[in-house]
Design a protein around this motif. Structure first.
Motif, short mmCIF file in Angstrom:
data_model
loop_
_atom_site.label_atom_id
_atom_site.label_comp_id
_atom_site.label_asym_id
_atom_site.label_seq_id
_atom_site.Cartn_x
_atom_site.Cartn_y
_atom_site.Cartn_z
N THR A 1 37.81 46.24 43.60
CA THR A 1 37.95 45.08 42.75
C THR A 1 36.61 44.39 42.55
O THR A 1 35.85 44.03 41.90
N GLN A 2 36.35 43.98 44.29
CA GLN A 2 35.15 43.46 44.66
C GLN A 2 33.90 44.24 44.33
O GLN A 2 33.09 43.54 43.74
N LEU A 3 33.94 45.42 44.73
CA LEU A 3 32.79 46.23 44.57
C LEU A 3 32.32 46.68 43.03
O LEU A 3 31.26 46.38 42.48
N ASP B 1 30.86 43.89 55.28
CA ASP B 1 31.71 43.12 55.96
C ASP B 1 32.63 42.48 54.69
O ASP B 1 31.95 41.73 53.57
N SER B 2 33.72 43.02 54.60
CA SER B 2 34.68 42.20 53.54
C SER B 2 36.17 41.79 53.77
O SER B 2 36.62 42.40 54.85
N PRO B 3 36.61 40.93 52.98
CA PRO B 3 37.85 40.19 53.54
C PRO B 3 38.91 41.18 52.74
O PRO B 3 40.16 40.79 52.80
N ALA B 4 38.65 42.29 51.91
CA ALA B 4 39.52 43.11 51.31
C ALA B 4 40.52 43.77 52.04
O ALA B 4 40.44 44.25 53.20
N ALA B 5 41.88 43.36 52.05
CA ALA B 5 42.95 43.81 52.69
C ALA B 5 43.49 45.18 52.28
O ALA B 5 44.12 46.06 53.10
N THR B 6 43.18 45.76 51.19
CA THR B 6 43.47 46.98 50.46
C THR B 6 42.38 47.72 49.72
O THR B 6 41.52 46.92 49.42
N GLU C 1 32.94 44.62 40.57
CA GLU C 1 32.48 43.26 39.93
C GLU C 1 30.97 43.13 40.47
O GLU C 1 30.03 42.87 39.46
N GLN C 2 30.65 43.39 41.75
CA GLN C 2 29.41 43.13 42.11
C GLN C 2 28.29 44.19 41.73
O GLN C 2 27.05 43.99 41.46
N HIS C 3 28.83 45.49 41.45
CA HIS C 3 27.87 46.54 41.01
C HIS C 3 28.17 47.07 39.61
O HIS C 3 27.61 48.30 39.26
N SER C 4 28.93 46.25 38.91
CA SER C 4 29.16 46.70 37.36
C SER C 4 29.58 48.22 37.25
O SER C 4 29.18 48.99 36.37
N PHE C 5 30.49 48.72 38.11
CA PHE C 5 31.11 50.12 38.03
C PHE C 5 32.09 50.02 36.74
O PHE C 5 32.70 49.23 36.45
N THR C 6 31.82 51.28 35.90
CA THR C 6 32.49 51.29 34.64
C THR C 6 33.71 52.07 34.66
O THR C 6 34.76 51.74 33.57
N LEU C 7 34.25 52.63 35.80
CA LEU C 7 35.39 53.40 35.87
C LEU C 7 36.44 52.45 36.35
O LEU C 7 36.39 51.76 37.34
N PRO C 8 37.70 52.24 35.45
CA PRO C 8 38.74 51.38 36.07
C PRO C 8 39.56 52.17 37.10
O PRO C 8 39.36 53.29 37.25
N SER C 9 40.06 51.31 38.10
CA SER C 9 40.78 51.95 39.08
C SER C 9 41.70 52.89 38.83
O SER C 9 42.05 53.63 39.43
N SER C 10 42.13 52.59 37.54
CA SER C 10 43.38 53.64 37.25
C SER C 10 42.81 55.11 36.95
O SER C 10 43.56 56.01 36.92
N ALA C 11 41.46 55.15 36.72
CA ALA C 11 40.86 56.55 36.56
C ALA C 11 40.67 57.22 38.00
O ALA C 11 39.96 58.40 37.93
#
Lengths: 79, 143
Positions: free
Chosen positions: A34-36, A23-28, A38-48
């Motif tokens: 960004t939310q995920l 359940d997420s308030p994310a609109a896009t 932060e929560q799960h410490s993903f290392t890949l930036p969204s630009s990749a």
């Protein structure tokens, strides 16, 4: 809003599961990543990454709807 | 009129079988490309590879690529297949075949298909190094 996220490759390893519905308030997709990340410490930036909504490529700013399935696509390496 | 064909396979690719599907009495040329699993990458010895994909989108995008090749080049037919799963050294990871009346278009379309597959189709490669370490290729972690 209920969103299903399916993970592949490095993101699957870092999340520790294949798929989840949250359940997420994310609109896009951009807000969702960004939310995920932060929560799960993903290392890949969204630009990749690329993003798919309901099994086709989508834009980071595509408005999400209740029930959508989202996939963040790590850099591909076929061939 | 041939329908575009791109598929993922979890069993070894069979070039002779795939080639037969391209047989056409109008064709005077067949260009093929095989991608093989090599035993090294960026200076590290590799023992085996594992390919995985996002199946729904991989098939869709692969079929778009083959359709584009049929539009852009004077070719008769094209087929591409990509493996998923664990592959040993020397295994065939990907096979592309293009038949055409003349060799120029066959080579060009074959090159186009493999380059587009590598850059667009959601397939990932995990390398298993002799050191016991594994790594997702192209996913090096950013600091």
């Amino acid at each position: 809003m209920q969103l299903t996220i399916t993970y592949f490759a490095l993101l699957r390893d870092q999340r520790g599961l294949d798929t989840e519905t949250i359940d997420s308030p994310a609109a896009t997709p951009a807000e969702l990543y960004t939310q995920l990340a932060e929560q799960h410490s993903f290392t890949l930036p969204s630009s990749a990454l690329k993003v798919a909504v309901n099994d086709d490529f989508a834009h980071w700013t595509t408005p999400l709807k209740d029930g959508d399935t989202i996939v963040f696509i790590p850099p591909v390496a076929g061939g | 009129m041939h329908s575009p064909t791109f598929s993922m396979s979890s069993t070894p690719l069979e070039p002779e079988v795939l080639k037969k599907e391209l047989l056409d009495s109008h064709a005077g040329a067949l260009a093929t490309f095989e991608g093989w699993v090599r035993n090294h990458n960026e200076g590290q010895p590799v023992d085996q590879l594992e390919y995985s994909s996002y199946p729904q989108l991989a098939e869709k995008e692969g079929q778009r690529i083959v359709a584009e090749a049929l539009e852009r080049f004077e070719i008769d037919a094209a087929i591409a297949q990509h493996r998923v799963g664990l592959l040993p050294i020397g295994g065939i990871a990907v096979w592309v075949g293009v038949s055409a009346a003349h060799r120029g278009a066959a080579f060009d379309a074959c090159r186009y298909i493999i380059e587009e597959i590598k850059s667009r189709v959601p397939i990932w490669k995990k390398e298993y190094y002799s050191t016991g370490v594994t790594d997702w290729v192209n996913c090096h972690q950013e600091t």
